[in-house]
Scaffold this active site. Structure first.
Site, PDB file in Angstrom:
ATOM      1  N   PRO A 179       0.794  -1.226   0.000  1.00  0.00           N
ATOM      2  CA  PRO A 179       0.000   0.000   0.000  1.00  0.00           C
ATOM      3  C   PRO A 179       0.828   1.279   0.000  1.00  0.00           C
ATOM      4  CG  PRO A 179      -0.134  -1.108   2.128  1.00  0.00           C
ATOM      5  CD  PRO A 179       0.520  -2.066   1.180  1.00  0.00           C
ATOM      6  N   ASN A 180       0.354   2.220  -0.800  1.00  0.00           N
ATOM      7  CA  ASN A 180       0.930   3.569  -0.908  1.00  0.00           C
ATOM      8  C   ASN A 180       2.251   3.634  -1.673  1.00  0.00           C
ATOM      9  OD1 ASN A 180      -1.162   4.937   0.655  1.00  0.00           O
ATOM     10  ND2 ASN A 180      -0.326   3.804   2.392  1.00  0.00           N
TER      11      ASN A 180
ATOM     12  N   ARG B 156       4.733  11.084  -2.415  1.00  0.00           N
ATOM     13  CA  ARG B 156       4.644  10.743  -1.013  1.00  0.00           C
ATOM     14  C   ARG B 156       5.969  10.984  -0.280  1.00  0.00           C
ATOM     15  NH1 ARG B 156       4.646   4.548   1.117  1.00  0.00           N
ATOM     16  NH2 ARG B 156       4.128   5.035   3.267  1.00  0.00           N
TER      17      ARG B 156
ATOM     18  N   TYR C 269      11.268   8.837   1.100  1.00  0.00           N
ATOM     19  CA  TYR C 269      11.219   7.770   0.092  1.00  0.00           C
ATOM     20  C   TYR C 269      11.882   8.124  -1.239  1.00  0.00           C
ATOM     21  CZ  TYR C 269       7.902   5.841   3.447  1.00  0.00           C
ATOM     22  OH  TYR C 269       7.326   5.352   4.588  1.00  0.00           O
TER      23      TYR C 269
ATOM     24  N   ASN D 100       8.121  -5.473  -0.982  1.00  0.00           N
ATOM     25  CA  ASN D 100       8.044  -4.352  -0.055  1.00  0.00           C
ATOM     26  C   ASN D 100       6.600  -4.335   0.445  1.00  0.00           C
ATOM     27  OD1 ASN D 100       7.882  -2.020   1.376  1.00  0.00           O
ATOM     28  ND2 ASN D 100       8.880  -0.728  -0.155  1.00  0.00           N
TER      29      ASN D 100
ATOM     30  N   ALA E 256       3.205  -0.731   4.724  1.00  0.00           N
ATOM     31  CA  ALA E 256       2.651  -0.709   6.084  1.00  0.00           C
ATOM     32  C   ALA E 256       2.263  -2.108   6.580  1.00  0.00           C
ATOM     33  CB  ALA E 256       1.442   0.222   6.134  1.00  0.00           C
TER      34      ALA E 256
ATOM     35  N   HIS F  16       4.296  -4.328   9.136  1.00  0.00           N
ATOM     36  CA  HIS F  16       4.224  -4.190  10.586  1.00  0.00           C
ATOM     37  C   HIS F  16       2.940  -4.756  11.181  1.00  0.00           C
ATOM     38  CE1 HIS F  16       7.382  -1.529   9.313  1.00  0.00           C
ATOM     39  NE2 HIS F  16       6.539  -0.704   8.745  1.00  0.00           N
TER      40      HIS F  16
ATOM     41  N   ASP G  69       2.039 -15.672   6.609  1.00  0.00           N
ATOM     42  CA  ASP G  69       1.578 -17.053   6.433  1.00  0.00           C
ATOM     43  C   ASP G  69       1.578 -17.475   4.963  1.00  0.00           C
ATOM     44  OD1 ASP G  69       1.272 -17.379   9.124  1.00  0.00           O
ATOM     45  OD2 ASP G  69      -0.907 -17.195   9.140  1.00  0.00           O
TER      46      ASP G  69
ATOM     47  N   GLU H 222      12.712  -9.322   1.750  1.00  0.00           N
ATOM     48  CA  GLU H 222      11.934  -8.153   2.188  1.00  0.00           C
ATOM     49  C   GLU H 222      12.738  -6.883   1.907  1.00  0.00           C
ATOM     50  OE1 GLU H 222      10.862  -8.389   6.345  1.00  0.00           O
ATOM     51  OE2 GLU H 222      10.581  -6.224   6.467  1.00  0.00           O
TER      52      GLU H 222
ATOM     53  N   HIS I 239      12.799  -2.463   1.894  1.00  0.00           N
ATOM     54  CA  HIS I 239      12.235  -1.154   2.255  1.00  0.00           C
ATOM     55  C   HIS I 239      13.093  -0.058   1.657  1.00  0.00           C
ATOM     56  CE1 HIS I 239       9.481  -3.077   4.980  1.00  0.00           C
ATOM     57  NE2 HIS I 239      10.497  -3.810   5.407  1.00  0.00           N
ATOM     58  N   LEU I 240      12.420   0.981   1.181  1.00  0.00           N
ATOM     59  CA  LEU I 240      13.142   2.147   0.667  1.00  0.00           C
ATOM     60  C   LEU I 240      13.851   2.872   1.812  1.00  0.00           C
ATOM     61  CD1 LEU I 240       9.984   2.946  -1.262  1.00  0.00           C
ATOM     62  CD2 LEU I 240      12.140   3.003  -2.489  1.00  0.00           C
ATOM     63  N   SER I 241      13.135   3.028   2.917  1.00  0.00           N
ATOM     64  CA  SER I 241      13.692   3.744   4.072  1.00  0.00           C
ATOM     65  C   SER I 241      14.313   2.750   5.049  1.00  0.00           C
ATOM     66  CB  SER I 241      12.577   4.530   4.775  1.00  0.00           C
ATOM     67  OG  SER I 241      11.620   3.638   5.331  1.00  0.00           O
TER      68      SER I 241
ATOM     69  N   ARG J 203      13.474   4.653  12.312  1.00  0.00           N
ATOM     70  CA  ARG J 203      12.257   5.474  12.335  1.00  0.00           C
ATOM     71  C   ARG J 203      11.425   5.177  13.596  1.00  0.00           C
ATOM     72  NH1 ARG J 203       9.498   5.061   6.632  1.00  0.00           N
ATOM     73  NH2 ARG J 203       8.368   6.858   7.490  1.00  0.00           N
TER      74      ARG J 203
ATOM     75  N   ARG K 209       7.711   0.747  13.356  1.00  0.00           N
ATOM     76  CA  ARG K 209       8.282   0.279  12.088  1.00  0.00           C
ATOM     77  C   ARG K 209       9.439  -0.716  12.310  1.00  0.00           C
ATOM     78  NH1 ARG K 209       5.785   3.669   8.233  1.00  0.00           N
ATOM     79  NH2 ARG K 209       5.381   5.693   9.160  1.00  0.00           N
TER      80      ARG K 209
HETATM   81  C1  DQA Z   1       8.281   1.213   3.709  1.00  0.00           C
HETATM   82  C2  DQA Z   1       8.382   1.448   5.210  1.00  0.00           C
HETATM   83  C3  DQA Z   1       7.042   1.220   5.885  1.00  0.00           C
HETATM   84  O1  DQA Z   1       7.151   1.443   7.279  1.00  0.00           O
HETATM   85  C4  DQA Z   1       5.991   2.169   5.327  1.00  0.00           C
HETATM   86  O2  DQA Z   1       4.740   1.913   5.907  1.00  0.00           O
HETATM   87  C5  DQA Z   1       5.943   2.152   3.856  1.00  0.00           C
HETATM   88  C6  DQA Z   1       7.178   2.046   3.080  1.00  0.00           C
HETATM   89  C7  DQA Z   1       9.603   1.549   2.969  1.00  0.00           C
HETATM   90  O3  DQA Z   1       9.745   1.132   1.834  1.00  0.00           O
HETATM   91  O4  DQA Z   1      10.465   2.248   3.522  1.00  0.00           O
HETATM   92  O5  DQA Z   1       4.881   2.307   3.258  1.00  0.00           O
HETATM   93  O6  DQA Z   1       8.021  -0.166   3.487  1.00  0.00           O
END
Ligand code: DQA
Length: 145
Positions: A9-10, A17, A22, A74, A77, A80, A87, A98, A100-102, A107, A111
């Site tokens: 998501p997002n 964003r 990011y 990725n 959200a 978490h 599963d 896995e 993550h950009l950040s 943080r 997270r």
């Molecule tokens: C994220 C980190 C997550 O905590 C956040 O909810 C995201 C992006 C990242 O790529 O840094 O949507 O997965």
């Protein structure tokens, strides 16, 4: 070697964003960069999937059984919160990285918890679009071992 790249998501909002966290690149640009980078690895075929809906991500992982050799995800959200994604990865047993950009560990405390990590062969976080490239490098070498 068939690799599925899932974004949660997002992630479709990249470019708009929180660019200070990011980066400025859109998801399309990140995916095109990854396609270019994948040419360094013989035989790699990428498929991309993005969804804002947890169940769609779960179904996509389930449908990868016997279809994909590896997954880069990725979960955004859902990282978490999602026992369902955890599963699904455990069910299909497809080697998963896995991403993550950040740097989620630098943080907010919430997270720092990942439900997905325990089913992953590795985690890459904090390198913005390059996190995906590092994940591909690691996954490709893992699958060739
Ligand atoms: C994220 C980190 C997550 O905590 C956040 O909810 C995201 C992006 C990242 O790529 O840094 O949507 O997965």
């Amino acid at each position: 070697m068939k690799i599925l790249v899932i974004n949660g998501p997002n992630i479709n909002m990249l470019g708009v964003r929180e660019p200070e966290i990011y980066g400025n690149l859109t998801l399309d640009t990140i995916q095109n960069e990854l396609i270019e980078y994948s040419k360094n690895f013989e035989g790699v075929e990428l498929e991309f999937f993005q969804s804002n809906i947890e169940g769609e991500i779960v179904s996509k992982i389930q449908n990868s059984l016997n279809e994909k050799d590896g997954i880069i995800i990725n979960p955004a959200a859902y990282t978490h919160t999602s026992v369902a994604i955890l599963d699904a990865i455990k069910a299909v047993k497809i080697p998963t990285v896995e991403v993550h950009l950040s740097n989620v560990n630098s943080r907010e405390d919430f997270r720092k918890i990942s439900f997905v990590s325990s089913a992953s062969i590795g985690v890459v976080a904090g390198f913005k679009q390059n996190s995906y490239k590092m994940a591909l490098f690691g996954l490709y070498n893992y699958l060739n071992e």
